[in-house]
Design a protein around this motif. Structure first.
Motif, PDB file in Angstrom:
ATOM      1  N   UNK A 182     -15.904   4.801   9.980  1.00 55.24           N
ATOM      2  CA  UNK A 182     -16.496   3.512  10.326  1.00 55.24           C
ATOM      3  C   UNK A 182     -15.426   2.433  10.138  1.00 55.24           C
ATOM      4  N   UNK A 183     -15.387   1.494  11.063  1.00 58.35           N
ATOM      5  CA  UNK A 183     -14.591   0.294  10.873  1.00 58.35           C
ATOM      6  C   UNK A 183     -15.571  -0.835  10.571  1.00 58.35           C
ATOM      7  N   UNK A 184     -15.391  -1.498   9.435  1.00 56.56           N
ATOM      8  CA  UNK A 184     -16.321  -2.537   8.997  1.00 56.56           C
ATOM      9  C   UNK A 184     -15.993  -3.864   9.679  1.00 56.56           C
ATOM     10  N   UNK A 185     -16.886  -4.839   9.595  1.00 54.18           N
ATOM     11  CA  UNK A 185     -16.595  -6.172  10.146  1.00 54.18           C
ATOM     12  C   UNK A 185     -15.340  -6.803   9.546  1.00 54.18           C
ATOM     13  N   UNK A 186     -14.942  -6.350   8.336  1.00 55.38           N
ATOM     14  CA  UNK A 186     -13.721  -6.853   7.699  1.00 55.38           C
ATOM     15  C   UNK A 186     -12.504  -5.994   8.045  1.00 55.38           C
ATOM     16  N   UNK A 187     -12.678  -5.075   9.018  1.00 54.64           N
ATOM     17  CA  UNK A 187     -11.594  -4.191   9.475  1.00 54.64           C
ATOM     18  C   UNK A 187     -11.113  -3.228   8.397  1.00 54.64           C
ATOM     19  N   UNK A 188     -12.016  -2.804   7.526  1.00 55.74           N
ATOM     20  CA  UNK A 188     -11.723  -1.713   6.599  1.00 55.74           C
ATOM     21  C   UNK A 188     -12.105  -0.391   7.263  1.00 55.74           C
ATOM     22  N   UNK A 189     -11.303   0.646   7.007  1.00 58.49           N
ATOM     23  CA  UNK A 189     -11.552   1.967   7.590  1.00 58.49           C
ATOM     24  C   UNK A 189     -12.198   2.855   6.527  1.00 58.49           C
ATOM     25  N   UNK A 190     -13.419   3.303   6.815  1.00 61.11           N
ATOM     26  CA  UNK A 190     -14.206   4.071   5.854  1.00 61.11           C
ATOM     27  C   UNK A 190     -14.410   5.488   6.401  1.00 61.11           C
ATOM     28  N   UNK A 191     -13.952   6.463   5.643  1.00 57.46           N
ATOM     29  CA  UNK A 191     -14.075   7.875   6.027  1.00 57.46           C
ATOM     30  C   UNK A 191     -15.480   8.381   5.726  1.00 57.46           C
ATOM     31  N   UNK A 192     -16.072   9.105   6.686  1.00 57.04           N
ATOM     32  CA  UNK A 192     -17.407   9.665   6.495  1.00 57.04           C
ATOM     33  C   UNK A 192     -17.362  11.174   6.273  1.00 57.04           C
ATOM     34  N   UNK A 193     -16.740  11.899   7.189  1.00 57.61           N
ATOM     35  CA  UNK A 193     -16.720  13.350   7.053  1.00 57.61           C
ATOM     36  C   UNK A 193     -15.762  13.964   8.060  1.00 57.61           C
ATOM     37  N   UNK A 194     -15.496  15.256   7.871  1.00 56.78           N
ATOM     38  CA  UNK A 194     -14.723  16.031   8.837  1.00 56.78           C
ATOM     39  C   UNK A 194     -15.479  17.318   9.127  1.00 56.78           C
ATOM     40  N   UNK A 195     -15.522  17.685  10.398  1.00 55.93           N
ATOM     41  CA  UNK A 195     -16.139  18.940  10.828  1.00 55.93           C
ATOM     42  C   UNK A 195     -15.050  19.806  11.445  1.00 55.93           C
ATOM     43  N   UNK A 196     -14.639  20.901  10.769  1.00 58.21           N
ATOM     44  CA  UNK A 196     -13.545  21.728  11.278  1.00 58.21           C
ATOM     45  C   UNK A 196     -13.813  22.352  12.641  1.00 58.21           C
ATOM     46  N   UNK A 197     -15.099  22.540  12.984  1.00 59.26           N
ATOM     47  CA  UNK A 197     -15.424  23.145  14.284  1.00 59.26           C
ATOM     48  C   UNK A 197     -16.273  22.191  15.118  1.00 59.26           C
ATOM     49  N   UNK A 198     -16.074  20.897  14.914  1.00 59.64           N
ATOM     50  CA  UNK A 198     -16.858  19.898  15.634  1.00 59.64           C
ATOM     51  C   UNK A 198     -16.499  19.819  17.107  1.00 59.64           C
ATOM     52  N   UNK A 199     -17.409  19.216  17.865  1.00 49.26           N
ATOM     53  CA  UNK A 199     -17.186  19.043  19.297  1.00 49.26           C
ATOM     54  C   UNK A 199     -16.049  18.051  19.545  1.00 49.26           C
TER      55      UNK A 199
END
Length: 327
Positions: free
Chosen positions: A286-303
């Protein structure tokens, strides 16, 4: 179903270059194969629905599928996309020695997957499923911003923490499994905002709660051996997709555009992926309104098709080229 290149006849023994392990419904595997054909590379696709026999011949391993046989030493490159090797066995579940035999076969299959990881490969079955809680902890160790993780199983504890927290909470599955199939219907497990009027029981199954993070837009990033292919998704302006963009609005789809990550973020994500021993995977941020980059998750076999096509990244071609590597 086993797919065989049109130029390779169903001979008893064949020489192959690239082995792909997938499932029969995965369209991305087929699209990579189309590029392998254009690059004039020999390949074999094994789906988890295929029944396969494996014969061990000293230091050699022979794979058998119907009339096709090939040796491990024939494989020059391996892609673990999804699924598993569906091994034929004589086990009936009745013989008292079946359990012991299955234990022995499990050890052998672990060895086969280990051997795949020793050659040029993309992804691996051992890292196909990652622990979301561990990954976010490791992300913080890489100085990557993440949501705050809380695990609750008691309503009073949840209410105590939430009353002292200035932001709203969201809840999501810890496993990342978003679809559950029942007899006559399918349930989609979306990220959901915790509502004050929810009638929460006094005790419940341990559940993941995170602080709700306002977003300017969100990012879907495909990571391929050190390279990043990033797409920005403008999901925040639609109530249907603002909390979870997977709750698609088919009538008015979210705008999706190519995006270039800041170099500092790429370097941190690259370190995280290497620490996780992943050379491929789909990353959500996610990029916040203050331009911070927030990691959510990683899916090794994601689309990755959903990133490749809207942004014209041709990820399928890049995977084919990666698999076509030769010593």
């Amino acid at each position: 179903m086993l797919e065989i290149p049109f130029r390779v006849s169903q001979a008893f023994f064949i020489f192959i270059m690239i082995l792909l392990l997938s499932d029969e419904r995965d369209l991305s595997t087929t699209q990579v194969i189309e590029w392998l054909d254009i690059l004039d590379k020999k390949w074999i696709r094994i789906n988890q629905e295929d029944k396969i026999e494996i014969e061990f011949c000293g230091n050699e391993i022979v794979f058998k599928l119907n009339t096709i046989e090939f040796k491990f030493s024939d494989i020059r490159s391996f892609w673990y996309r999804r699924g598993f090797l569906n091994l034929k066995t004589d086990s009936t579940g009745i013989d008292p020695f079946d359990e012991f035999q299955n234990m022995e076969l499990n050890i052998l299959m672990q060895y086969v997957y280990y051997k795949f990881n020793k050659i040029h490969h993309l992804s691996s079955i051992k890292n196909a499923n990652v622990n979301k809680l561990i990954v976010t902890s490791m992300a913080r160790d890489c100085n990557i911003e993440t949501p705050d993780d809380y695990i609750f199983s008691n309503r009073i504890n949840l209410e105590t923490v939430s009353s002292n927290y200035k932001n709203a909470f969201i809840t999501k599955s810890m496993s990342g499994d978003s679809i559950r199939e029942f007899e006559n219907f399918i349930v989609f497990n979306y990220t959901t905002e915790v509502k004050p009027d929810w009638k929460i029981p006094e005790s419940f199954s341990p559940s993941l709660i995170q602080n709700h993070i306002a977003k300017k837009y969100e990012l879907r990033i495909f990571y391929l051996a050190g390279d990043f292919y990033t797409m920005a998704i403008f999901s925040q302006n639609d109530n249907q997709t603002s909390v979870d963009f997977r709750n698609y609005n088919d009538t008015k789809p979210n705008r999706r555009v190519p995006f270039k990550l800041p170099l500092a973020i790429e370097q941190k994500l690259d370190t995280l992926m290497k620490n996780l021993d992943l050379n491929s995977g789909s990353i959500d941020m996610i990029v916040t309104p203050d331009d911070n980059y927030v990691f959510l998750e990683v899916n090794p076999v994601g689309q990755f098709g959903m990133t490749s096509f809207p942004c014209n990244y041709n990820i399928e071609k890049k995977i084919a080229e990666y698999l076509s590597y030769e010593n």
